[in-house]
Write an enzyme that holds these catalytic residues in place. Structure first.
Site, PDB file in Angstrom:
ATOM      1  N   GLY A 165       4.772   1.525   4.740  1.00 41.17           N
ATOM      2  CA  GLY A 165       5.807   2.517   4.829  1.00 41.17           C
ATOM      3  C   GLY A 165       6.552   1.345   4.206  1.00 41.17           C
ATOM      4  O   GLY A 165       7.810   1.817   3.501  1.00 41.17           O
ATOM      5  N   ASN A 180       0.951  -1.214   0.059  1.00 39.84           N
ATOM      6  CA  ASN A 180      -0.023   0.020   0.165  1.00 39.84           C
ATOM      7  C   ASN A 180       0.669   1.587  -0.344  1.00 39.84           C
ATOM      8  O   ASN A 180       1.282   1.403   0.814  1.00 39.84           O
ATOM      9  CB  ASN A 180      -1.143  -0.268   1.215  1.00 39.84           C
ATOM     10  CG  ASN A 180      -2.056   0.948   1.865  1.00 39.84           C
ATOM     11  OD1 ASN A 180      -1.997   1.961   0.042  1.00 39.84           O
ATOM     12  ND2 ASN A 180      -2.180   1.245   3.080  1.00 39.84           N
ATOM     13  N   TRP A 181       1.016   2.190  -1.215  1.00 39.48           N
ATOM     14  CA  TRP A 181       1.846   2.731  -1.370  1.00 39.48           C
ATOM     15  C   TRP A 181       1.730   4.219  -0.731  1.00 39.48           C
ATOM     16  O   TRP A 181       2.252   5.235  -0.713  1.00 39.48           O
ATOM     17  CB  TRP A 181       2.238   3.385  -2.511  1.00 39.48           C
ATOM     18  CG  TRP A 181       3.340   2.057  -4.101  1.00 39.48           C
ATOM     19  CD1 TRP A 181       3.901   0.971  -3.037  1.00 39.48           C
ATOM     20  CD2 TRP A 181       3.237   2.108  -4.867  1.00 39.48           C
ATOM     21  NE1 TRP A 181       4.210   0.241  -3.403  1.00 39.48           N
ATOM     22  CE2 TRP A 181       4.863   0.689  -4.543  1.00 39.48           C
ATOM     23  CE3 TRP A 181       3.722   2.643  -5.314  1.00 39.48           C
ATOM     24  CZ2 TRP A 181       5.256   0.787  -6.025  1.00 39.48           C
ATOM     25  CZ3 TRP A 181       4.473   2.284  -7.206  1.00 39.48           C
ATOM     26  CH2 TRP A 181       5.179   1.092  -7.204  1.00 39.48           C
ATOM     27  N   LYS A 182       0.286   4.155  -0.945  1.00 46.01           N
ATOM     28  CA  LYS A 182      -0.439   5.691   0.071  1.00 46.01           C
ATOM     29  C   LYS A 182      -0.293   6.411  -0.860  1.00 46.01           C
ATOM     30  O   LYS A 182      -0.333   6.509  -2.096  1.00 46.01           O
ATOM     31  CB  LYS A 182      -0.130   6.119   1.631  1.00 46.01           C
ATOM     32  CG  LYS A 182      -0.075   4.597   2.155  1.00 46.01           C
ATOM     33  CD  LYS A 182      -0.417   4.558   3.518  1.00 46.01           C
ATOM     34  CE  LYS A 182      -0.563   3.445   4.424  1.00 46.01           C
ATOM     35  NZ  LYS A 182      -0.493   3.602   5.876  1.00 46.01           N
ATOM     36  N   GLU A 191      -5.956  -4.864  10.587  1.00 44.70           N
ATOM     37  CA  GLU A 191      -4.216  -3.821  11.214  1.00 44.70           C
ATOM     38  C   GLU A 191      -4.780  -2.456  11.917  1.00 44.70           C
ATOM     39  O   GLU A 191      -6.128  -1.398  12.418  1.00 44.70           O
ATOM     40  CB  GLU A 191      -4.764  -2.761   9.663  1.00 44.70           C
ATOM     41  CG  GLU A 191      -4.465  -3.700   8.351  1.00 44.70           C
ATOM     42  CD  GLU A 191      -3.732  -2.176   7.976  1.00 44.70           C
ATOM     43  OE1 GLU A 191      -2.698  -2.430   7.236  1.00 44.70           O
ATOM     44  OE2 GLU A 191      -4.352  -1.416   7.342  1.00 44.70           O
ATOM     45  N   HIS A 201      -9.768   1.152   4.806  1.00 48.69           N
ATOM     46  CA  HIS A 201      -8.707   1.589   5.788  1.00 48.69           C
ATOM     47  C   HIS A 201      -8.736   3.009   6.815  1.00 48.69           C
ATOM     48  O   HIS A 201      -9.831   3.247   6.496  1.00 48.69           O
ATOM     49  CB  HIS A 201      -7.506   2.154   4.845  1.00 48.69           C
ATOM     50  CG  HIS A 201      -6.005   2.298   4.802  1.00 48.69           C
ATOM     51  ND1 HIS A 201      -5.883   3.292   5.621  1.00 48.69           N
ATOM     52  CD2 HIS A 201      -4.856   0.997   4.991  1.00 48.69           C
ATOM     53  CE1 HIS A 201      -4.480   3.196   6.152  1.00 48.69           C
ATOM     54  NE2 HIS A 201      -3.876   1.868   5.435  1.00 48.69           N
TER      55      HIS A 201
HETATM   56  P1  PGA Z   1       2.512   1.134   8.079  1.00 44.12           P
HETATM   57  O1  PGA Z   1       1.471   0.922   6.813  1.00 44.12           O
HETATM   58  O2  PGA Z   1       3.429  -0.335   7.162  1.00 44.12           O
HETATM   59  O3  PGA Z   1       3.125   1.868   7.318  1.00 44.12           O
HETATM   60  O4  PGA Z   1       2.731   0.941   9.729  1.00 44.12           O
HETATM   61  C1  PGA Z   1       0.199  -0.160   6.419  1.00 44.12           C
HETATM   62  C2  PGA Z   1      -0.885   0.326   6.370  1.00 44.12           C
HETATM   63  O5  PGA Z   1      -1.264   0.980   6.971  1.00 44.12           O
HETATM   64  O6  PGA Z   1      -2.131  -0.466   5.826  1.00 44.12           O
END
Ligand code: PGA
Length: 269
Positions: free
Chosen positions: A252, A10-12, A184, A106
């Site tokens: 991340g 998930n590159w956001k 999550e 999410h």
């Molecule tokens: P993170 O994010 O690995 O940076 O904690 C996970 C996510 O939000 O899907």
């Protein structure tokens, strides 16, 4: 047949340029190509999806197909098919691009865009209608909460049970084979405080219990359950080697190609 470990990147809202996005994808693709036991789902921002899928098609003709090693996913979608909804993208458009997955609910969508369980449910329905696979994110806000007597208040099961049941309203058992549920815990996302493998396993078992209650045992087993929240190459293996966790949703660490490749190495060793 053993399921492949599902690794969702998930590159956001990253990276800032197409060049960087192409470089990141290309490096990940090269590093993961030879591994047989993972399915990688790359979820870039909408704007990079189309060019990345296009270049991927020429780069890896053989891989960007259902059931193959690489797939693309969208980080969100809207619940209507088309119409006057400025800025929104429908699941049918995403389907048209050759994507296979869509993340729904999410915690950042819930937090910054006030997405409710009802909205998540509408999205899950339309994602399945477009013949895409929803990755439903569920998780509690705070780690352990205790009542005034010091007894645990079971925050995890209360929250995720409720979120999952609401997200699946109107979804039939025949659709559960396409379902991915990502546990999550919000306190673990982007904080470096990952959830212990034991707690993640407990959550995964709880997800199956809810699915068994809503459908039946064999249907529940068809869904894929992931863990996400501060996953890195040091902790990744501990989740998938423990029963119940079939893959990881990586935020991340998926922006660092060598770290993401190391995660794929660790989970398939
Ligand atoms: P993170 O994010 O690995 O940076 O904690 C996970 C996510 O939000 O899907």
């Amino acid at each position: 047949m053993e399921r492949k470990v599902l690794l969702v990147a998930n590159w956001k809202m990253n990276p800032t340029t197409l060049k960087e996005a192409e470089h990141l994808f290309d490096t990940i693709k090269k590093g993961i190509d030879k591994k047989k036991e993972v399915e990688v789902v790359v979820c870039p921002p909408y704007i990079w999806l189309f060019p990345l899928i296009n270049s991927a098609k020429t780069l890896l003709q053989k891989h960007v197909r259902p059931g193959r090693k690489f797939a693309f996913g969208s980080q969100d979608c809207f619940w209507e098919r088309k119409g006057a909804y400025t800025s929104q993208v429908s699941s049918f458009m995403i389907k048209n691009l050759d994507c296979q997955y869509v993340i729904a609910g999410h915690s950042e969508r819930r937090r910054y865009f006030q997405e409710t369980d009802e909205m998540v449910n509408k999205k899950v329905r339309v994602i399945l209608k477009a013949k895409l696979k929803p990755i439903i994110c569920i998780g509690e806000e705070a780690r352990d909460t205790f009542d005034s007597q010091g007894h645990p208040m079971n925050e995890m099961s209360l929250v995720i049970g409720d979120q999952l049941e609401k997200a699946l309203r109107g979804i039939s058992s025949s659709q559960i084979g396409d379902l991915v549920v990502a546990y999550e815990p919000i306190w673990a996302i982007g904080t470096g405080n990952s959830c212990s493998p034991d707690d993640a396993m407990r959550a995964a078992l709880f997800v199956r219990k809810i699915l068994t209650k809503l459908y039946d045992r064999s249907t529940a087993d068809k869904a894929t359950v992931l863990y996400g929240g501060s996953v890195n190459s040091r902790n990744a293996a501990s989740y998938v080697k423990n029963a119940g966790i079939e893959g990881l949703l990586v935020g991340g660490a998926s922006l660092n190609a060598s770290e993401f490749i190391r995660i794929a190495d660790r989970v398939t060793e």
